[in-house]
Design an enzyme around this catalytic site. Structure first.
Site, PDB file in Angstrom:
ATOM      1  CE  LYS A 191      -1.912   3.006   1.973  1.00 30.17           C
ATOM      2  NZ  LYS A 191      -1.700   4.427   1.578  1.00 30.17           N
ATOM      3  CD  GLU A 266      13.148   1.104   7.907  1.00 32.96           C
ATOM      4  OE1 GLU A 266      13.026   1.888   6.958  1.00 32.96           O
ATOM      5  OE2 GLU A 266      13.864   0.094   7.866  1.00 32.96           O
ATOM      6  CB  CYS A 300      13.408   9.137   8.007  1.00 25.04           C
ATOM      7  SG  CYS A 300      14.477   8.029   7.090  1.00 25.04           S
ATOM      8  CD  GLU A 399       9.876  13.337  10.997  1.00 22.53           C
ATOM      9  OE1 GLU A 399       8.713  12.909  11.110  1.00 22.53           O
ATOM     10  OE2 GLU A 399      10.805  12.663  10.515  1.00 22.53           O
TER      11      GLU A 399
HETATM   12  P1  NAD Z   1       2.430   8.654   7.225  1.00 24.20           P
HETATM   13  O1  NAD Z   1       2.642   7.912   8.479  1.00 24.20           O
HETATM   14  O2  NAD Z   1       1.423   9.729   7.198  1.00 24.20           O
HETATM   15  O3  NAD Z   1       2.032   7.675   6.035  1.00 24.20           O
HETATM   16  C1  NAD Z   1       2.839   6.564   5.690  1.00 24.20           C
HETATM   17  C2  NAD Z   1       1.954   5.495   5.086  1.00 24.20           C
HETATM   18  O4  NAD Z   1       1.059   5.013   6.086  1.00 24.20           O
HETATM   19  C3  NAD Z   1       1.090   5.972   3.927  1.00 24.20           C
HETATM   20  O5  NAD Z   1       1.036   4.962   2.941  1.00 24.20           O
HETATM   21  C4  NAD Z   1      -0.276   6.143   4.582  1.00 24.20           C
HETATM   22  O6  NAD Z   1      -1.346   6.003   3.686  1.00 24.20           O
HETATM   23  C5  NAD Z   1      -0.267   5.008   5.593  1.00 24.20           C
HETATM   24  N1  NAD Z   1      -1.183   5.162   6.728  1.00 24.20           N
HETATM   25  C6  NAD Z   1      -1.635   6.297   7.286  1.00 24.20           C
HETATM   26  N2  NAD Z   1      -2.485   6.014   8.306  1.00 24.20           N
HETATM   27  C7  NAD Z   1      -2.555   4.657   8.387  1.00 24.20           C
HETATM   28  C8  NAD Z   1      -3.255   3.761   9.239  1.00 24.20           C
HETATM   29  N3  NAD Z   1      -4.060   4.188  10.201  1.00 24.20           N
HETATM   30  N4  NAD Z   1      -3.101   2.436   9.045  1.00 24.20           N
HETATM   31  C9  NAD Z   1      -2.267   1.977   8.079  1.00 24.20           C
HETATM   32  N5  NAD Z   1      -1.596   2.779   7.233  1.00 24.20           N
HETATM   33  C10 NAD Z   1      -1.726   4.119   7.397  1.00 24.20           C
HETATM   34  O7  NAD Z   1       3.876   9.199   6.795  1.00 24.20           O
HETATM   35  P2  NAD Z   1       4.213  10.146   5.569  1.00 24.20           P
HETATM   36  O8  NAD Z   1       3.748  11.524   5.913  1.00 24.20           O
HETATM   37  O9  NAD Z   1       3.787   9.503   4.309  1.00 24.20           O
HETATM   38  O10 NAD Z   1       5.815  10.106   5.576  1.00 24.20           O
HETATM   39  C11 NAD Z   1       6.617  10.935   6.347  1.00 24.20           C
HETATM   40  C12 NAD Z   1       7.089  10.223   7.600  1.00 24.20           C
HETATM   41  O11 NAD Z   1       7.783   9.027   7.250  1.00 24.20           O
HETATM   42  C13 NAD Z   1       8.065  11.040   8.409  1.00 24.20           C
HETATM   43  O12 NAD Z   1       7.733  10.938   9.770  1.00 24.20           O
HETATM   44  C14 NAD Z   1       9.399  10.363   8.151  1.00 24.20           C
HETATM   45  O13 NAD Z   1      10.392  10.529   9.144  1.00 24.20           O
HETATM   46  C15 NAD Z   1       8.984   8.943   8.012  1.00 24.20           C
HETATM   47  N6  NAD Z   1      10.000   8.183   7.292  1.00 24.20           N
HETATM   48  C16 NAD Z   1      10.773   7.304   8.014  1.00 24.20           C
HETATM   49  C17 NAD Z   1      11.786   6.591   7.386  1.00 24.20           C
HETATM   50  C18 NAD Z   1      12.666   5.639   8.156  1.00 24.20           C
HETATM   51  O14 NAD Z   1      13.332   4.836   7.533  1.00 24.20           O
HETATM   52  N7  NAD Z   1      12.709   5.711   9.477  1.00 24.20           N
HETATM   53  C19 NAD Z   1      12.001   6.762   6.011  1.00 24.20           C
HETATM   54  C20 NAD Z   1      11.194   7.669   5.315  1.00 24.20           C
HETATM   55  C21 NAD Z   1      10.188   8.361   5.975  1.00 24.20           C
END
Ligand code: NAD
Length: 505
Positions: A191, A266, A300, A399
């Protein structure tokens, strides 16, 4: 024709198919619309105009995908590791063959600049090769002798898994999570993030054209609270590999509780770069600037907190401010562009709000701090540096996930360590010093899953990747990925007829 115009024309060729046809889900080897027939629009952050209509998957679509993954699992898990290795290398070859298309589509969908995205596909291919090479040994275990017993461990793939990815560098991250799952013998339902769904579609096409059997990898587009949630709750899905925000990680943990999901998270970061006066300051400045302003700061592992020893604080932050002001903001396909538009107006608003909060908190804007009027009029924010900040401020604790750096002075090593650790995240840390004993002492106490000494983030794929505290659970990379996607099984053999208690004999 300028290079930018040439690139835009090329991007339009690559995007034509998305403009003309819906981006479909992919279930059991078939490209299909959502069960409900609903679609959502994805826009380009460059001009906020729609690029494509995307199938809006919900629980019914996830259910079909999970069933397909369940059905495909036994044959895929039983395939010899050597055969999986060959197939995954073929996927890597096919990614390389379409690297330019992937890079251009990624730039248009995410706003990330070509300067960095041109390598994203190649890194994705590398991820496939790395785990392909390890597929034949993934099941190997240990032999543990005890008394008259020999214990033999082996690993077996856990089953169909769900992979949920964010929008910042979607292609690279999808490969990073999916390649080890496939190499381990798991089948996948992916997804992708709703803000940038296009390259996930290219990736699954590439994999199936390379010969991946149907149902082994399935794609469901949709929103997190709907398709994402359904995936985390589905009983056929044994584990969730998730990359995204910390608060989403908490939700997924709750959603997965009923079906006892194994989770790998992550999550977010507020990573410190700590600069001591004895460091090579020119290199430290290069690295600090690179780690916050590359990838639009939507990274991240970005070094979003700059902790600088008091004696060099003014000169060092002045150097960083100068650099920040000179960074080229522009169209992502301009080869000179470093900072492109942020992913979406919603995210741009969040980043600009944080800049306002920093000013209200009393920090000084030493560079940037404004929306930038870039080509297409999209979500451009200029590289921003706050000085005169303290660790209690929200701009030092939360963040922001944009090109915003918060610089804080420290007087000695003890204070530097206290500031570095006084945050709820613990993903990465960057230490700059020429004192090796201090580097050892400091890194020993720094609360982070990954620390680079005198370096920016340079990934070595066999090394573990992941965070502590609110930055994550579990590690990726090397064998750590396989530990997540596989179950360890122990079989005990006895070498003699030992005495067994004869109850009731
Ligand atoms: P997000 O958590 O909003 O969304 C990530 C994914 O989760 C999307 O596909 C979203 O549709 C899905 N999602 C949202 N709510 C959900 C739920 N209730 N159940 C299941 N899936 C759900 O994150 P974002 O805004 O897309 O990305 C930015 C974040 O990602 C930042 O916090 C960043 O630090 C983190 N990030 C971490 C790493 C790492 O390796 N640690 C790498 C890249 C990004």
């Amino acid at each position: 024709m300028s290079k930018l115009d040439e690139n835009i024309a090329k991007a339009e060729d690559f995007l034509a198919r998305f403009r003309e046809h819906d981006v479909l889900n992919h279930i059991n080897g078939e490209s299909v619309p959502a069960v409900s027939g609903e679609r959502f629009e994805t826009i380009s952050p460059i001009d906020l105009k729609p690029i494509a209509k995307v199938a809006l998957g919900r629980a019914a679509d996830v259910d079909l995908a999970a069933k397909a993954a369940k059905e495909a699992f036994p044959a895929w898990a039983a395939m010899p590791g050597d055969a999986r290795k060959k197939l995954l290398h073929k996927i890597a070859d096919a990614i390389v063959a379409r690297a330019e298309e992937i890079a251009f589509v990624e730039c248009m969908d995410t706003g990330q600049s070509l300067k960095f995205m041109s390598k994203a596909a190649l890194r994705g291919a590398e991820n496939f090769r790395f785990f392909a090479d390890r597929a034949p040994e993934a099941r190997d275990g240990k032999t543990l002798r005890g008394g008259n017993q020999i214990n033999m461990t082996t690993r077996v793939p856990i089953g169909p898994v769900g992979i949920i990815t964010p929008w910042n560098t979607p292609f690279m991250l999808s490969t990073w999570k999916i390649a080890p799952a496939l190499a381990a013998g798991c089948t996948v339902v992916h997804k992708p993030a709703e803000f940038s769904p296009l390259t996930a579609r290219l990736l699954i096409e590439i994999a199936e054209e390379a010969g991946l059997p149907k149902g082994v990898w399935n794609l469901v587009n949709g929103f997190g609270e709907d398709a994402g949630k359904a995936l985390t709750e589905h009983p056929a899905i044994k584990a969730i590999g998730f990359v995204g925000e910390s608060r989403t990680g908490s939700m997924i943990m709750k959603q997965g509780a009923e079906t006892l999901k194994r989770v790998h998270f992550e999550l977010g970061g507020k990573n410190p770069v700590i600069v001591f006066a004895d460091a090579d300051l020119e290199r430290a400045a290069d690295a600090a600037v690179f780690m916050i302003y590359s990838l639009n700061g939507e990274r991240c592992t970005s070094s979003s907190r700059l902790l600088v020893e008091e004696s060099i604080y003014d000169s060092f932050t002045a150097k960083v401010a100068e650099r920040a002001k000179r960074i080229k903001i522009g169209h992502p396909l301009d080869p000179e562009t470093v900072v492109g538009p942020l992913i979406h107006p919603v995210h741009e608003k969040k980043v600009l709000e944080y800049i306002g909060i920093g000013q209200q908190e009393g920090a000084t804007l030493a560079a940037g701090g404004t929306k930038f009027d870039g080509p297409g009029g999209g979500c451009y924010v200029s590289p921003t540096l706050f000085t005169g900040a303290n660790n209690g401020m929200r701009i030092a604790q939360e963040e922001i996930f944009g090109p915003v750096l918060t610089a804080i002075p420290f007087k000695d090593e003890a204070e530097a360590l206290a500031l570095a650790n006084d945050v709820r995240y613990g993903l990465a840390g960057y230490l700059w010093t020429s004192d090796v004993t201090r580097a050892f002492r400091f890194t020993d106490h720094l609360e982070a899953g990954m620390i680079w000494v005198n370096s920016e983030n340079v990934r070595h794929l066999p090394a573990p990747f992941g965070g502590v505290k609110n930055s994550g659970i579990g590690r990726d990379g090397g064998d750590w990925s396989f530990d997540f996607y596989m179950e360890t099984k122990n079989v005990a053999f006895v070498s003699s007829a030992h005495a067994i208690q004869r109850l009731g004999a």
